[in-house]
Structure formats: C-alpha cells, structure tokens
Design an enzyme around this catalytic site. Structure first.
Site, PDB file in Angstrom:
ATOM      1  N   HIS A  32     -10.686  -8.408   4.503  1.00 18.82           N
ATOM      2  CA  HIS A  32      -9.958  -8.648   5.779  1.00 18.82           C
ATOM      3  C   HIS A  32     -10.851  -7.963   6.751  1.00 18.82           C
ATOM      4  CE1 HIS A  32      -6.803  -9.033   3.076  1.00 18.82           C
ATOM      5  NE2 HIS A  32      -5.950  -9.546   3.769  1.00 18.82           N
ATOM      6  N   HIS A 266      -8.401 -12.211  10.648  1.00 22.78           N
ATOM      7  CA  HIS A 266      -7.694 -11.408   9.708  1.00 22.78           C
ATOM      8  C   HIS A 266      -8.218 -11.391   8.598  1.00 22.78           C
ATOM      9  CE1 HIS A 266      -4.297  -9.484   7.928  1.00 22.78           C
ATOM     10  NE2 HIS A 266      -4.340 -10.457   7.252  1.00 22.78           N
ATOM     11  N   GLU A 411      18.203   2.594   2.419  1.00 21.73           N
ATOM     12  CA  GLU A 411      17.804   2.709   0.921  1.00 21.73           C
ATOM     13  C   GLU A 411      16.482   2.688   0.922  1.00 21.73           C
ATOM     14  OE1 GLU A 411      20.256   0.882   2.260  1.00 21.73           O
ATOM     15  OE2 GLU A 411      22.170   1.831   1.431  1.00 21.73           O
ATOM     16  N   HIS A 473      29.267  -5.113  -4.765  1.00 20.20           N
ATOM     17  CA  HIS A 473      28.869  -3.567  -5.551  1.00 20.20           C
ATOM     18  C   HIS A 473      28.761  -3.551  -6.923  1.00 20.20           C
ATOM     19  CE1 HIS A 473      29.549  -3.023  -1.313  1.00 20.20           C
ATOM     20  NE2 HIS A 473      29.744  -1.744  -1.243  1.00 20.20           N
TER      21      HIS A 473
END
Lengths: 664, 664
Positions: A32, A266, A411, A473
């Site tokens: 890159h 890129h 999380e 859950h």
C-alpha cells in the site's frame, strides 16, 4: 525541547521515507504505497520532534507509544524503524512481505522491534491506544511519587478514514473522552478517499464535531505537507492534558505520484513508470531504489538519539526509587517482568450450590488483593458478571488508582482496550460480558490471540441456563466458535472448585483466556468427595468420578453439564459401569501427554456420551465413531432455565437413557 | 390527521401500558420493568397518534415500522400489541417469558404478529431500522409513480443509552446521515442510567452534538412525561424529510415505582410490595393485575383502527396500479411474495483459471439483471469483493434507484443493515467483506440466522491464499466459526462452475448464506471433464472425480483445495485408487438422504484425507477415526500465497504423500 524549525534536511527526510516505502511495495510487488506518500510529513514531524523513544532500548517503560492504526501503511513504519536505528537492516526492507521477514504486510507485535501492536483490522489500533493510555495513567497513579515521575509519556497514533468509520473506534473514542485521556494524541490522515471512492459517498459526517462531542480536543491542519503546522498542532495537542486530541490533517493519498488523489494509489504497487515519476517528483530521479542520502541518515541518527539521555536518567530515577520506595519498587519490578507472586493454594468451596460466575467473583476479589496488576471490568454488566472488585474503586479520571473500569455498553472496544492494557507490562487486564456477546468482542479476541496477550475474558451466562431472556441471550454455538481460534484457551469450569483451580491456571497461560461461567447455581463438588478435582482440573480434563471396576462407558461433560453427568452416573449405578470425565479446557487437555489423555479416555472404551448445552461441532474428536452427544443444535428459546434443560434433553434420566442407548 | 390534544383517557392509557408491563414481569418473575415504566409516554404518543398501522393486516407493505431496539423492554411492546388488537390474548401476557408463549423475553420476529424484528443485542435494532428505511426508499424509487405513491411510510424506533454506546449504532447512524434518511425517526429513552450506574460514569459524550455531526436532526424533549412535547417533537421529526431524527426525551427509569431512577429498576421484577406502590402511584391501587379500564380498551381499539381506511385505499391503489403499470405491478407482486423468477441454467465457465470471487462477480452481475430485488454492496471493498453491479448505479439520496450500496468501512452495521433490508419483502440484500472480517459482522449474522432472513453474505479472500497481507487478513478459523452457527448455510465453491451452480442454490435457501470465495485464481473445472459437478454441487457434496474401480481412499476438500486434491489424485494414479469428494456446503450435504451421503462417502472406505486451508475443527465427522487432515492449526503469515501453501503443506506432492501415509 522540540524545535519547530524545519529545513531542507527535514524535507529530504520526509521524502526519503516516502520513497523507501514505495520502493518496498514495488519490490514486494504487493502493498500500500498511498498512505506512506500522503502521511509521511505527519509521521516525520511526530517522530523527529516529539516521540520520546530510544531505539537502543525499545522496551523502555516510559517511552511514548506510537500505533499505526491503518496497519496497511506498514512500509513507512518499517522505514522509520530502519532509519531510526531499531536494528532493522536494509535487507529487511527489500524483503518486505516475504516469508520469514521482520517486515510483514501489516505490523506485527513481537516480530519487529519498535512495533507496539499488531494492526490491520481497522479501528482496533485507535482503540488499543486508548488502552495504552489508560494503562499509563494507572501505572503513574500507582507508582509515581513526588520527585519520581516514572510514568508520564504520551500515546500517539495515526488513524485513517477507515479507522474512524469503524464502530470500535467510535466506542473507544467515546470512552477516551469520558476518561479524559489527555496523553492520547492521534494524527488523522484525512485524505478524503476510501477504496470505493471519495468519502462523500458514505462518510459525510462532520468528524470534527463528532470528536468534540466525545470530549476531545480537535485541531485542524489545512495542509498536511506543512511541517510547521503539524508541529504546532502537536504542541497544542500535548498542551491539553485533560482531553485526548485529534489532529485532522488534510493529506493527499499517493502524494507526488501520478496516481495521487485516486483510490488506485491505495493498495497496489505504483508500477515502475509511476514510481519513476514519483522519484523524479521528489528530486531523486537519478537515485536507485532504497537510496538514503547521507545527511538524511545522519539526521535520523541524531534525532533518534535525542532521548537517550532521558532514558538514562529515567533508569537512574528508577534506581533511586528502589531506595526511596523499596516496596513499590519491588512490586514495580515484578510487574514489569510480568512475574506472578506466590498465590498459594486455590480457595476451596466446601459444599452447597453456587453459580460459577459467583465463585469466580469471589476468587477474582481474593486474587485482586494479591495481584495489584489486575485491572478490568465489564461492558456495563458488572453486577451480572460478578467482576466488580469490591472496595477497590472505579478507574475514573479523578480516581486513577481505582481498579474497576467501566467500559460501558461497548464490548468490541472493551476487547481492544484490554488488548491495549495487556500491551503494557505491569497490567493484567480482564474484560467481561455475557458469553453470547463474545461475538461483539471477537475481532479483539483474535488480536489478543495473534499477539499472545495475557488477556482474561470473563464470559458469564454461558448456555440456555440464561433462561427467560431467550435466544438472543443464550449462547449455543459460542463455546465451539471460541475453541476454533488458535492460541486462545477456553475454560468452562464445572463448579466453584474447578473455577478456583482454573483461575490460578489461567494466570499462567501464555496467551488470552476465555473463562466461561454459568449464570445459574451449580452443585459444589466437594474436594473430599472428588479428590481428583484439584490436580485434574488444572490439566484441562480428568476422571472426576470413576466406575467401580473397568468403565464400560464414559460421560464427558463441561461446565454446568458435569453435575448432570454425575447424576446420570448415579442413576446407572448397578446397571452400567460409567466414568465421568470433566473437560474444563480442551486446549489444556490437548497439551497433556498422550499417556495421560489415554488414561482419562482409554481408547478401548468406545461407548462415550458427550454432554454440553451447545452445538456438538468439534466433539467428535472425543466421542469417536460410536460416541453420541447430548447437545443443542438449534437456537434456544425463552423460558425458565429448568424447563429449557428438560425440553432439550438435559435431565439425569434422559442422559442416563442416552448412555444405555449406546449399548442397544 | 393527528391530534395533539391529550386528555385523561390518554394518561390512563399510558399508565395501563406501564402497569401491564410491570404485571407481566412480576408474573414471570423475570424481566425488565424499568424501561416500560419510563418510556411508556413516548411509545403511547407514537402509537396512538402517528404510527400508521392496521392490526388487522400486520403485513401491509406500506405500514410504518416500529423497532424496539432495547428489546429487553419487550413487555411494553406486547402490551401495545395486546391493546391494539394484534390478536395477542391476555393469557399470552400472563404467559410472558414461558415455554411456547408468543411473548418471549426479547421480541422475536415471526413469533409475535406486529414484532418487526428480533431485538436484544443492543445497537442492532437501531441499525436494522436504517436498513428498513433504505429498503422503503428503494421500493418507492422503483415502484412509486405519479398518483401512485405506494411506499412512503416512516420507520420509527425506540433507542436506549445502551444502543447509543454500541459501535454498530454509531456506524449505522453515520450511514443514515450520509443516506439522508428523513423517514427514520428514533425516540431516545434518555434516562441517564445504565446497569453499572449513572451515564456520567462512562457515557459523558454530548449525544446531541454527535448526532448533529452525523447529519441528523436532533430534538430535545425536556420531560418525557409531557405527551404534548413528545407529540410536537414527532411532528417536527416527520416534517424534516432530509434528515433522520433523534428525539432525546428525558425519562426516568422505573418511573412511578419506589425504585425509580435507580439501576435496580432495570432488570428484575419490582417485587410485590414495590409493584403495589407503583399501582397505587398511578391510581390503580384497588385494581387487580392485568386490569384494563374499559375506556382505555376502547381508546386503543379506536386509535388502532384509525388507519384502516388508509390501508384499504392503499390496496385499492395497488389494484389500480396493476392496470396502469402492469409490468411494474407483476414485478412488485412477485417480489412482495418473495418468489423467484425463472432463472434458467447456471452460467457455465469453459476452462482456464479464475478466482471464485471473480466468477461470483460475473454471476452476480448476470443475476442482478433478472433479479431487480438484489440490492447490496460491500464494506468499502467492492473492487476486491467483486460485488459491484456494473452500470446499475450507486444507491445514494439523489439516485435512490441505484443498486450498489456503499456501506463504508462499517462491517457490523453492514450486517445489521442488510438484516433490515431483508426484513422488507421485495428486497434480496447482500453484503460483502473479506472473510477474516466476518468476525466484525458476527453479531449481525447471528441475527440473520435467528430471524431466518435471506441475507447473502459474500466473504472473499478466504484463506492464506490472501498472501502478503499476513495473519490479520488471513482467515484460519473462520470457516469453522461460521459452520458452528445454527441455520446459517456456508458455501465454499471449488471453482467458477461450482460458484455458478451454488449462486442459484443459495437463492433458494430459507435463511442466510455465507458465500466464501477465493482471492486467488483457481483452475476452472470443465463440465465436460467433471459432468457430476452441476448436480453434485447443488447437493452440497459429491464425487467430483472417482477412481477407476472401488476407491481405496477418499480425499475430501472444499474451495481452493479441491483442485489440489485432484492434482494429488493424479499423482497417485496407478498407486492408489483415490476418489475426490468436493464438499462445498456441509449444511446442504447434511440435508441429503443417508443413502446419498453414503454413496459419496462409503463407510467402508476409512482411508480419508481432508484438505482445507484452515483449522480441522469439526472435520472429524467426515474423516472418522482413521482419517487425517491437511489443515492449518495456527495463524498465518505474511508471504506470497504460493509460498504459504507450500510451507503449510498444501502441494500436490505433500497431499499425495499424506494419502499414502494413511496406509502405512
């Protein structure tokens, strides 16, 4: 200390970085070039005038950290390390992205001296920096004393559009604002381009306003080529000790190349022709690849020795600290060496019923007293995960000695932040949530494993035992999905005593651990009745309860299903000679000798029943061709836990019947 | 159309919602009373005065959608559905969170009429709403005609602090701003509390400023109890057709209960005493649980019939549309019925070498012409994933008929948004990224599977074949981690022809599919040489190339390793009679008859070698006790792909040697 005069030598240094990076990509025919060409001035200003580091001692604890969050720009980081004297030979640059090189495609922690973190998955570098800054603050709060400022460094990083689009970065940036991490400074390589086109396609938000909303200082640099402006921005960023800083510097992807300002710059080599034109543009048209002008080499050599004195005086300070604060000094040295103190025997639980999450909470609290390096928390589920360290305070800007981190409902950032904390010698971090939300942490867990970081993930509510909250859950596939990951140790204790033993074991593991715990109460397995438990659990698998005489059948179980297996064994007494094997950790068990493993699971006993409240995927290795499994191969359901276990076949009677069925 | 006069009947209705919800939680002895008590006025104003729905026809395509992003507040949604006449009996409220009820702990799509999406994992509801709003715009752009405004509804939702902390919500909110989704309106239940304490612990950001930065309209309601203010806010939100709106309404968790404004009100029953006090507070102290005043019942009945006329006139409009636009009407009806048109035979690829991602791109582009419902894109990797639909334009605010969505570097939101799109009959969405970043989408993939949504995930760069980018970009454990998930079909084609066949198959699957594709070129398996391929690939596993005479050994492989297996078979010609089995989809293969499966994998042939460039976890089921595996049990490395395959043992010679080894 820093000088804001930039001259031709500096420009030549910037351009050398650019061309070295482009040469590496061209030689590898892979990589890159765009980011290095555009962001070189930002990194040069930082590395030449601000970054407090000493290439002769890359592990100096009070060095500034630098994280290249867009890891695909690795070539410029290697160019910096090469020129600064980190012992990276020119041959390594020529060997970029090749088998066995120290210059892999993305920066890899432990592979290259000076690389502070493995980066590549976008957003995570930014979030790990937040963890590093929190670690630095915690260490300073614990160990700094009047006249002994042992920890006061900055954490710098480069971030890209891609990083800032990622949710994990948003979570971490919000947390960094709440934590007032003034020592955190990011340069934003604001080039207005992504792979699919301009940022106007899908990234139209006002980044400046967003970061201000998080409580950051935001500084705009209109032209990233202007070293003086970048310098001033860095000065201002450093001056604000209350807010993290984002320096938005307008750059041009692939600057100086014919592909400049195009997504084509890129992710692929420029090509010989475009590279030649780029070399020409920067005034090195007549020079060969990997050319480094002597005054550039000297410039980097000088600049990178600038902090040697600071490092030496820090070491002297540390020596004096041992005199002035012997106790703190011993603790500090032990923690920096990542050595555990004597922890004694595991807590033993006599009898009764206890959820393993509750037992874990008790063990964790006891350990936290002996292990001041334990620092962690939950993604807003502390009371459920039982991970709060009672009486040890919250880690907040005004109480930096607090040991409980409030990660918020974030999380993935929690995972990345604990990775950042674990990158800091002296900290043993943990992060907690429900097992089902391990999915949210997964990209971070993978990085923990890849870096070999001693992170402790505590995942509670580990099965349909969750009950009424229902399938969103209830983990079903999560144990399996964690077991498939290389270099991660998964531990699911059967009861409070296994929990206590395995807490001590997990601290010794070389990499990350996922400790998987029940929501519901489970019978405590008394050590008098099950004397094999202490030594056995530590080996990952063992005969918890044997048959009288040679076993005809084996029930293998983990976690909450072990008691169930014992109950089924009892029901079968007099009918079948059944052995019950507890397998709290497949990874630890796999490390035992074949002789030991075969003593637990004798090949001749082919009548085997696995019992685990999740998918059976992977269990075949223990069950063999005749073996069967009591498992759950579908998503769960909302109902009280007892009802669910019954509906899914997890009762002593049904398990006993399945054992009998093995013989029919 | 709407009236802003709220009287005592309305307040009684609000309070009835509150108490019903609290009664449900108390009866179940499980659940979350805090949110319903606090947010009831917000939901009441929305449902009574704005939400365009008709309980007699919950599938009315132009209904407004409502998403309860904090799914733990499910009880109030069920109370609304009950009172509005969605056919939910009072007994279902009393049966909240019990086995087999239609009132599970978190709202579940398909279980309860009127529940638009399964919610619970925070942030995902918000992000799915973004997908629904994009779907509505796409459908309107395709089908609306002058005088025939078939699709012009709103998407409403409730969001919580927890939702707004999640990264997936941040990603989706940024995307919604870029997409100018004026029809998207969220009520933010701004109660300043999380489970661990006040939002000042870790959520100190300026949410208002953040959403303004995303390009949203933000409206603040100082008192969420004030129905008139909420009403006005909703009016203003609807008036802005260019920007999504966030209505920040200050509420009190557990309002009216003795636990008000405390985290204790969040996730457990109030308890008999506190519930009695709450009932007293709202003026129903003398009433039994589940009491509904007659005028409240009548009020809801009237309000929820308010849009019946609109629904009927929409149906009339649709009938006239069939006359005026017969072709569009046929397409619309087909799409709303989720029927596939005749798609003909798979494309066949003659010979040569082609990456399966490239083949997939060609097939996808051909299919997109026949399937106008195909709408999707990549998380900024379109050119790499080969998922761009050439000539079909970008889906942007000014070009809503475009078929290419630019998700940005936002993998998790991409997953959640395609879930939202798939919730909309008439859209077949796909989302793409590198396989290694499937980890980022995982929470969304799980919801796709749980809801049975026909989402197509396209995951390219599927092994160490990625090469130089190294371990952060090389999937190792990802095939296994996807295979463990219930109700997800994982497909890894061996070549361009398997890709073509399986694209047609995957469109027929009842739930989500993960299509896993190679970065690197692979030999095309010509149909003349491998006539079993077409029918066999569609069955998930088949004999691609058999031995002459009874096979002695079987090589099983998937994806890029199938050609390798064929090469090894060739090397062993004359030495061993080797069958090569291609297993592109374990899930589809498992659905075949036992007879078929045993014809492919005869039990008597126990000399089996699995070959897959990833972990072996789970392969035991095909390999048996004698079988072995050529796999990769560690993280990858940065090097050219060919070198990596060689180092990891994936060469024809090494595989052939492993087959021979089975006999020694």
């Amino acid at each position: 200390m820093t000088t804001s005069v930039y001259n031709r030598k500096d420009r030549a240094s910037v351009d050398t970085l650019r061309l070295l990076a482009a040469d590496m990509v061209e030689t590898a025919q892979s990589g890159h070039p765009g980011l290095p060409l555009g962001a070189a001035p930002l990194l040069y200003a930082l590395w030449s005038r601000f970054l407090k580091h000493d290439p002769q001692c890359p592990s100096w604890p009070n060095r500034d950290r630098f994280i290249l969050s867009p890891g695909h720009g690795s070539s410029i980081l290697y160019a910096l390390l090469y020129l600064c004297g980190y012992g990276l030979a020119e041959s390594e640059l020529r060997n970029f992205r090749q088998w066995g090189s120290r210059t892999p495609g993305h920066p890899e922690f432990r592979v290259t001296p000076g690389v502070e973190a493995t980066t590549g998955p976008l957003g995570h570098g930014l979030a790990m920096g937040v963890g590093l800054a929190m670690a630095a603050r915690a260490m300073g709060a614990r160990f700094n004393r009047p006249g002994f400022t042992l920890f006061d460094h900055y954490v710098y990083g480069l971030v890209s559009d891609g990083d800032l689009m990622e949710g994990v970065a948003a979570e971490a940036a919000s947390l960094a604002g709440a934590q007032s991490l003034g020592q955190l400074i990011y340069l934003y390589d604001d080039n207005h381009l992504t792979i699919e086109g301009g940022t106007d396609l899908t990234f139209t938000e006002d980044v400046r306003a967003r970061f201000l909303a998080y409580g950051w200082q935001v500084i705009v640099v209109a032209d990233g080529e202007d070293l003086f402006s970048v310098h001033q921005a860095l000065e201002n960023a450093r001056a604000d000790r209350e807010r993290p800083s984002l320096i938005m510097a307008r750059t041009v992807l692939g600057a100086g190349s014919p592909k400049a300002d195009s997504p084509k710059a890129h992710g692929e080599p420029l090509g010989a022709q475009a590279l030649a034109a780029t070399r020409e543009f920067y005034g090195y048209g007549d020079k060969p690849p990997f050319f480094v002008d002597e005054r550039v080499a000297k410039n980097f050599a000088t600049r990178s020795r600038a902090h040697e004195a600071a490092r030496l005086s820090w070491e002297a300070l540390l020596a004096n600290y041992a005199q002035a604060y012997p106790e703190e000094s011993r603790e500090l040295n032990r923690r920096l060496a990542q050595e555990l103190p004597e922890l004694g025997e595991p807590i033993s639980f006599p009898t009764g019923r206890l959820a393993t999450r509750v037992a874990s909470g008790q063990v964790l609290n006891a350990l936290a007293r002996k292990l001041p390096e334990l620092l962690g928390g939950s993604a807003d589920l502390g009371p459920s995960n039982k991970t709060s360290l009672e009486g040890l305070g919250s880690f907040l800007p005004l109480t930096p000695t607090g040991r409980n981190i409030h990660f918020g409902v974030r999380e993935e950032a929690m995972g990345a932040v604990v990775n950042g904390l674990a990158l800091y010698p002296g900290i043993r971090p943990y992060g907690a949530t429900f097992l089902v939300f391990a999915d949210f942490c997964r990209p971070a867990i993978r990085l923990s494993a890849l870096m070999g970081l001693k992170v402790i993930y505590i995942f509670t509510h580990d099965s349909v035992g969750v009950g009424e909250d229902g399938p969103t859950h209830q983990p079903i596939e999560h144990l399996a999905s964690l077991r498939v990951m290389p270099d991660l140790t998964v531990i699911r204790p059967a009861d409070a005593n296994e929990t206590a033993v395995l807490w001590l074991e997990l601290l010794k593991r070389p990499g990350p651990v996922a400790l998987v715990l029940s929501r519901q109460d489970l019978p405590v397995l008394p050590l008098e009745e099950y004397p094999a438990l202490w030594a056995g659990a530590a080996r990952g698998g063992y005969v918890l309860s044997d048959s009288e005489g040679e076993p005809e059948a084996i029930i293998l179980a983990t976690g909450s299903e072990v008691s169930l297996a014992l109950a089924a064994q009892k029901l079968l007494l007099g009918q079948r000679r059944v052995r019950v094997v507890s397998l709290p950790s497949w990874e630890i068990f796999a490390e035992q000798s074949q002789a030991y493993r075969e003593s637990v699971l004798p090949p001749r006993v082919t009548a085997r029943l696995g019992v685990e409240a999740g998918v059976s995927f992977g269990w075949e290795r223990y069950l063999g061709e005749r073996g069967q499994m009591v498992s759950i191969e579908r998503f769960g359901s909302s109902a009280p836990a007892a009802r669910l276990f019954e509906e899914f076949g997890f009762t002593p009677e049904k398990v006993a019947a399945r054992v009998s069925g093995l013989f029919s």
